[in-house]
Design a protein around this motif. Sequence first.
Motif, PDB file in Angstrom:
ATOM      1  N   THR A   1      16.675 -58.973  28.263  1.00 50.84           N
ATOM      2  CA  THR A   1      17.812 -58.408  27.552  1.00 50.84           C
ATOM      3  C   THR A   1      18.026 -56.995  28.067  1.00 50.84           C
ATOM      4  OG1 THR A   1      17.309 -59.703  25.588  1.00 50.84           O
ATOM      5  CG2 THR A   1      18.735 -57.794  25.287  1.00 50.84           C
ATOM      6  N   VAL A   2      19.250 -56.693  28.483  1.00 47.70           N
ATOM      7  CA  VAL A   2      19.567 -55.357  28.990  1.00 47.70           C
ATOM      8  C   VAL A   2      20.834 -54.856  28.325  1.00 47.70           C
ATOM      9  CG1 VAL A   2      18.478 -55.714  31.243  1.00 47.70           C
ATOM     10  CG2 VAL A   2      20.897 -56.224  30.956  1.00 47.70           C
ATOM     11  N   LYS A   3      20.926 -53.573  28.212  1.00 46.78           N
ATOM     12  CA  LYS A   3      22.139 -52.951  27.694  1.00 46.78           C
ATOM     13  C   LYS A   3      23.089 -52.747  28.869  1.00 46.78           C
ATOM     14  CE  LYS A   3      23.691 -48.994  25.006  1.00 46.78           C
ATOM     15  NZ  LYS A   3      23.310 -47.707  24.438  1.00 46.78           N
ATOM     16  N   ALA A   4      24.373 -52.995  28.641  1.00 46.54           N
ATOM     17  CA  ALA A   4      25.373 -52.829  29.699  1.00 46.54           C
ATOM     18  C   ALA A   4      26.641 -52.252  29.108  1.00 46.54           C
ATOM     19  CB  ALA A   4      25.663 -54.181  30.352  1.00 46.54           C
ATOM     20  N   ARG A   5      27.490 -51.748  29.971  1.00 42.90           N
ATOM     21  CA  ARG A   5      28.779 -51.214  29.553  1.00 42.90           C
ATOM     22  C   ARG A   5      29.858 -51.971  30.322  1.00 42.90           C
ATOM     23  NH1 ARG A   5      28.292 -45.539  29.321  1.00 42.90           N
ATOM     24  NH2 ARG A   5      28.010 -45.868  27.119  1.00 42.90           N
ATOM     25  N   PHE A   6      30.954 -52.266  29.657  1.00 46.26           N
ATOM     26  CA  PHE A   6      32.078 -52.967  30.277  1.00 46.26           C
ATOM     27  C   PHE A   6      32.990 -51.930  30.906  1.00 46.26           C
ATOM     28  CE2 PHE A   6      36.151 -55.356  30.059  1.00 46.26           C
ATOM     29  CZ  PHE A   6      35.757 -56.456  30.808  1.00 46.26           C
ATOM     30  N   ILE A   7      33.069 -51.916  32.241  1.00 47.33           N
ATOM     31  CA  ILE A   7      33.849 -50.923  32.971  1.00 47.33           C
ATOM     32  C   ILE A   7      34.727 -51.637  34.001  1.00 47.33           C
ATOM     33  CG2 ILE A   7      33.758 -48.915  34.504  1.00 47.33           C
ATOM     34  CD1 ILE A   7      30.994 -48.296  33.345  1.00 47.33           C
ATOM     35  N   ASN A   8      36.013 -51.371  33.977  1.00 43.46           N
ATOM     36  CA  ASN A   8      36.951 -51.938  34.951  1.00 43.46           C
ATOM     37  C   ASN A   8      36.794 -53.448  35.104  1.00 43.46           C
ATOM     38  OD1 ASN A   8      38.121 -49.424  35.552  1.00 43.46           O
ATOM     39  ND2 ASN A   8      36.517 -48.978  37.029  1.00 43.46           N
ATOM     40  N   GLY A   9      36.635 -54.142  33.986  1.00 40.67           N
ATOM     41  CA  GLY A   9      36.580 -55.598  34.020  1.00 40.67           C
ATOM     42  C   GLY A   9      35.238 -56.194  34.386  1.00 40.67           C
ATOM     43  N   ALA A  10      34.184 -55.377  34.477  1.00 42.55           N
ATOM     44  CA  ALA A  10      32.862 -55.901  34.840  1.00 42.55           C
ATOM     45  C   ALA A  10      31.788 -55.300  33.940  1.00 42.55           C
ATOM     46  CB  ALA A  10      32.541 -55.575  36.295  1.00 42.55           C
TER      47      ALA A  10
ATOM     48  N   GLY B   1      24.362 -62.819  44.911  1.00 36.91           N
ATOM     49  CA  GLY B   1      24.776 -64.208  44.766  1.00 36.91           C
ATOM     50  C   GLY B   1      24.045 -64.976  43.669  1.00 36.91           C
ATOM     51  N   ASP B   2      22.970 -64.388  43.076  1.00 37.96           N
ATOM     52  CA  ASP B   2      22.268 -65.055  41.976  1.00 37.96           C
ATOM     53  C   ASP B   2      23.222 -65.261  40.810  1.00 37.96           C
ATOM     54  OD1 ASP B   2      19.876 -65.152  43.317  1.00 37.96           O
ATOM     55  OD2 ASP B   2      18.878 -63.595  42.134  1.00 37.96           O
ATOM     56  N   GLU B   3      23.110 -66.391  40.167  1.00 39.87           N
ATOM     57  CA  GLU B   3      23.901 -66.662  38.972  1.00 39.87           C
ATOM     58  C   GLU B   3      23.040 -66.436  37.745  1.00 39.87           C
ATOM     59  OE1 GLU B   3      25.954 -70.367  38.953  1.00 39.87           O
ATOM     60  OE2 GLU B   3      26.928 -69.974  40.872  1.00 39.87           O
ATOM     61  N   VAL B   4      23.649 -65.911  36.678  1.00 38.60           N
ATOM     62  CA  VAL B   4      22.927 -65.636  35.434  1.00 38.60           C
ATOM     63  C   VAL B   4      23.758 -66.124  34.262  1.00 38.60           C
ATOM     64  CG1 VAL B   4      21.714 -63.619  36.381  1.00 38.60           C
ATOM     65  CG2 VAL B   4      23.899 -63.306  35.233  1.00 38.60           C
ATOM     66  N   LEU B   5      23.109 -66.293  33.134  1.00 39.14           N
ATOM     67  CA  LEU B   5      23.784 -66.642  31.890  1.00 39.14           C
ATOM     68  C   LEU B   5      23.852 -65.360  31.062  1.00 39.14           C
ATOM     69  CD1 LEU B   5      24.922 -68.809  29.976  1.00 39.14           C
ATOM     70  CD2 LEU B   5      22.599 -69.153  29.146  1.00 39.14           C
ATOM     71  N   VAL B   6      25.047 -64.973  30.634  1.00 36.45           N
ATOM     72  CA  VAL B   6      25.239 -63.722  29.910  1.00 36.45           C
ATOM     73  C   VAL B   6      25.602 -64.021  28.464  1.00 36.45           C
ATOM     74  CG1 VAL B   6      26.600 -61.605  29.764  1.00 36.45           C
ATOM     75  CG2 VAL B   6      26.012 -62.555  32.002  1.00 36.45           C
ATOM     76  N   THR B   7      24.893 -63.388  27.531  1.00 35.88           N
ATOM     77  CA  THR B   7      25.222 -63.452  26.115  1.00 35.88           C
ATOM     78  C   THR B   7      25.673 -62.057  25.708  1.00 35.88           C
ATOM     79  OG1 THR B   7      23.537 -65.132  25.741  1.00 35.88           O
ATOM     80  CG2 THR B   7      24.333 -63.938  23.808  1.00 35.88           C
ATOM     81  N   VAL B   8      26.849 -61.960  25.103  1.00 34.08           N
ATOM     82  CA  VAL B   8      27.388 -60.652  24.717  1.00 34.08           C
ATOM     83  C   VAL B   8      27.272 -60.495  23.214  1.00 34.08           C
ATOM     84  CG1 VAL B   8      29.435 -59.184  24.705  1.00 34.08           C
ATOM     85  CG2 VAL B   8      28.972 -60.678  26.668  1.00 34.08           C
TER      86      VAL B   8
END
Length: 89
Positions: free
Chosen positions: A4-13, A25-32
């Motif tokens: 689990t990591v903290k992230a910020r939504f910036i410019n659509g990412a 290229g790794d794929e991940v599953l993201v829970t917001v």
Amino acid sequence: MLKTVKARFINGALVPFDTLDLKEGDEVLVTVDTKTAVSAMSVEEMTERSKAAAGGWAGSIDAEKLLRDIYTSRHRGFDCDCIYCAPKT
């Protein structure tokens, strides 16, 4: 790997605060989860709250006296020409 990591939504990412051990290229599953984030406020809302609180302490202290007291206590017993220390007699 589950992390689990903290992230910020910036410019659509989503931009993580921590470095992730991922290869290009790794794929991940993201829970917001925005309800448990430290700050779910927008930058604009945080800016407005900061502006509203700015200067709230004004008039509650004498800034010049505070500086004199700080410098006097630091320099007590020393031969100091500092503008805040008591003048030599």
